[in-house]
Motif scaffolding. Structure first.
Motif, mmCIF file in Angstrom:
data_model
loop_
_atom_site.group_PDB
_atom_site.id
_atom_site.type_symbol
_atom_site.label_atom_id
_atom_site.label_comp_id
_atom_site.label_asym_id
_atom_site.label_seq_id
_atom_site.Cartn_x
_atom_site.Cartn_y
_atom_site.Cartn_z
ATOM 1 N N VAL A 1 0.838 -1.206 0.000
ATOM 2 C CA VAL A 1 0.000 0.000 0.000
ATOM 3 C C VAL A 1 0.867 1.248 0.000
ATOM 4 C CG1 VAL A 1 -1.662 1.350 1.353
ATOM 5 C CG2 VAL A 1 -2.024 -1.098 1.024
ATOM 6 N N VAL A 2 1.851 1.289 0.872
ATOM 7 C CA VAL A 2 2.736 2.464 0.938
ATOM 8 C C VAL A 2 3.489 2.624 -0.385
ATOM 9 C CG1 VAL A 2 4.791 3.435 2.052
ATOM 10 C CG2 VAL A 2 2.925 2.502 3.442
ATOM 11 N N GLY A 3 3.972 1.527 -0.952
ATOM 12 C CA GLY A 3 4.671 1.597 -2.232
ATOM 13 C C GLY A 3 3.774 2.114 -3.346
ATOM 14 N N THR A 4 2.513 1.701 -3.341
ATOM 15 C CA THR A 4 1.575 2.150 -4.366
ATOM 16 C C THR A 4 1.233 3.625 -4.173
ATOM 17 O OG1 THR A 4 0.660 -0.070 -4.561
ATOM 18 C CG2 THR A 4 -0.698 1.725 -5.396
ATOM 19 N N LEU A 5 1.066 4.038 -2.934
ATOM 20 C CA LEU A 5 0.722 5.434 -2.655
ATOM 21 C C LEU A 5 1.869 6.400 -2.934
ATOM 22 C CD1 LEU A 5 -1.276 5.187 0.705
ATOM 23 C CD2 LEU A 5 -2.168 5.898 -1.526
ATOM 24 N N PHE A 6 3.076 6.022 -2.534
ATOM 25 C CA PHE A 6 4.204 6.945 -2.571
ATOM 26 C C PHE A 6 5.244 6.617 -3.629
ATOM 27 C CE2 PHE A 6 2.515 7.165 1.765
ATOM 28 C CZ PHE A 6 2.257 8.519 1.858
ATOM 29 N N GLY A 7 5.065 5.518 -4.337
ATOM 30 C CA GLY A 7 6.023 5.143 -5.371
ATOM 31 C C GLY A 7 7.121 4.253 -4.837
ATOM 32 N N SER A 8 7.800 3.611 -5.756
ATOM 33 C CA SER A 8 8.835 2.651 -5.364
ATOM 34 C C SER A 8 10.197 3.296 -5.152
ATOM 35 C CB SER A 8 8.944 1.553 -6.424
ATOM 36 O OG SER A 8 9.262 2.142 -7.674
ATOM 37 N N GLY A 9 10.303 4.593 -5.389
ATOM 38 C CA GLY A 9 11.600 5.251 -5.270
ATOM 39 C C GLY A 9 11.930 5.752 -3.882
ATOM 40 N N LEU A 10 11.111 5.417 -2.885
ATOM 41 C CA LEU A 10 11.386 5.881 -1.527
ATOM 42 C C LEU A 10 12.635 5.217 -0.967
ATOM 43 C CD1 LEU A 10 7.849 5.748 0.154
ATOM 44 C CD2 LEU A 10 9.157 7.789 -0.422
ATOM 45 N N PRO A 11 13.462 5.971 -0.252
ATOM 46 C CA PRO A 11 14.584 5.335 0.446
ATOM 47 C C PRO A 11 14.045 4.329 1.462
ATOM 48 C CG PRO A 11 14.806 7.734 0.454
ATOM 49 C CD PRO A 11 13.443 7.418 -0.081
ATOM 50 N N LYS A 12 14.768 3.224 1.651
ATOM 51 C CA LYS A 12 14.283 2.152 2.536
ATOM 52 C C LYS A 12 13.949 2.635 3.951
ATOM 53 C CE LYS A 12 15.693 -1.989 0.271
ATOM 54 N NZ LYS A 12 16.027 -3.374 0.472
ATOM 55 N N PRO A 13 14.766 3.499 4.571
ATOM 56 C CA PRO A 13 14.391 3.951 5.925
ATOM 57 C C PRO A 13 13.053 4.712 5.937
ATOM 58 C CG PRO A 13 16.690 4.452 5.498
ATOM 59 C CD PRO A 13 16.099 3.993 4.201
ATOM 60 N N VAL A 14 12.806 5.523 4.928
ATOM 61 C CA VAL A 14 11.549 6.269 4.848
ATOM 62 C C VAL A 14 10.395 5.300 4.622
ATOM 63 C CG1 VAL A 14 10.257 8.001 3.522
ATOM 64 C CG2 VAL A 14 12.688 8.371 4.047
ATOM 65 N N LEU A 15 10.593 4.348 3.725
ATOM 66 C CA LEU A 15 9.580 3.333 3.465
ATOM 67 C C LEU A 15 9.238 2.575 4.746
ATOM 68 C CD1 LEU A 15 7.859 1.697 1.400
ATOM 69 C CD2 LEU A 15 9.841 0.199 1.141
ATOM 70 N N LEU A 16 10.248 2.165 5.479
ATOM 71 C CA LEU A 16 10.037 1.412 6.714
ATOM 72 C C LEU A 16 9.258 2.234 7.744
ATOM 73 C CD1 LEU A 16 10.568 -1.192 8.301
ATOM 74 C CD2 LEU A 16 12.698 -0.159 9.097
ATOM 75 N N VAL A 17 9.635 3.488 7.921
ATOM 76 C CA VAL A 17 8.936 4.344 8.885
ATOM 77 C C VAL A 17 7.473 4.529 8.479
ATOM 78 C CG1 VAL A 17 8.783 6.729 9.750
ATOM 79 C CG2 VAL A 17 10.984 5.542 9.736
ATOM 80 N N LEU A 18 7.226 4.753 7.204
ATOM 81 C CA LEU A 18 5.846 4.922 6.729
ATOM 82 C C LEU A 18 5.035 3.635 6.902
ATOM 83 C CD1 LEU A 18 6.298 7.057 3.490
ATOM 84 C CD2 LEU A 18 5.124 7.735 5.589
ATOM 85 N N VAL A 19 5.607 2.514 6.515
ATOM 86 C CA VAL A 19 4.902 1.229 6.615
ATOM 87 C C VAL A 19 4.550 0.935 8.069
ATOM 88 C CG1 VAL A 19 5.158 -1.276 6.377
ATOM 89 C CG2 VAL A 19 5.829 0.227 4.500
ATOM 90 N N VAL A 20 5.539 0.992 8.938
ATOM 91 C CA VAL A 20 5.315 0.656 10.345
ATOM 92 C C VAL A 20 4.381 1.679 10.992
ATOM 93 C CG1 VAL A 20 6.436 0.421 12.599
ATOM 94 C CG2 VAL A 20 7.470 -0.628 10.577
#
Length: 155
Positions: free
Chosen positions: A43-62
């Motif tokens: 969901v986070v990847g679809t909303l924000f795109g796949s180019g997010l840095p991993k730490p940002v992705l992790l914080v958003l997902v969690v």
């Protein structure tokens, strides 16, 4: 309705989400999960795109997953008097059904995950029953104990 009851519901919702997420993580790591990736991450990847840095992705997902679980823990504490394991399981089923017809089609996985595999529906139902069961059981125990200890704060 006391603010304390909502705070407790939110906290137990986070705890139940962590428990559910541990099962999801183990299933993903062991390859048992039928999902292409964990749904919160998808969901986070679809909303924000796949180019997010991993730490940002992790914080958003969690953060979003725990916030969502906490919110519905507070909802259960607000609407269920008394809270029971059965009401928690019912909430889990409702959240599962909503996910099946909103989030999964949003991800392109189809209603009930049928565009990917029907096993997604079963796996996510089990996860939501874990969430709802733990939430209902722990919140029931806590609110019952709290109301016995301090009648002035009981609803």
């Amino acid at each position: 309705m006391t603010q304390q009851r909502l705070i407790r519901g939110f906290g137990y919702g986070i705890g139940a989400t962590i428990a559910m997420s541990l099962f999801m993580l183990v299933a993903t790591v062991t390859g048992v999960s039928p999902m292409p990736e964990p749904i919160p991450k998808a969901v986070v990847g679809t909303l924000f795109g796949s180019g997010l840095p991993k730490p940002v992705l992790l914080v958003l997902v969690v953060g979003l997953h725990l916030g969502y679980g906490g919110l519905f823990g507070a909802v259960l504490a607000r609407i269920a008097h008394p809270v029971t394991i059965w009401k928690g399981l019912g909430l889990g089923v409702v959240l599962w059904a909503v996910m099946q017809v909103t989030f999964l089609p949003f991800l392109g996985w189809g209603v009930f995950g049928l565009a990917t595999t029907p096993q997604i529906a079963v796996a996510t139902l089990v996860l939501h029953l874990i969430y709802g069961g733990i939430l209902g059981w722990t919140l029931d125990r806590d609110l019952t104990l709290t109301s016995r200890e301090s009648p002035a704060t009981a609803d």
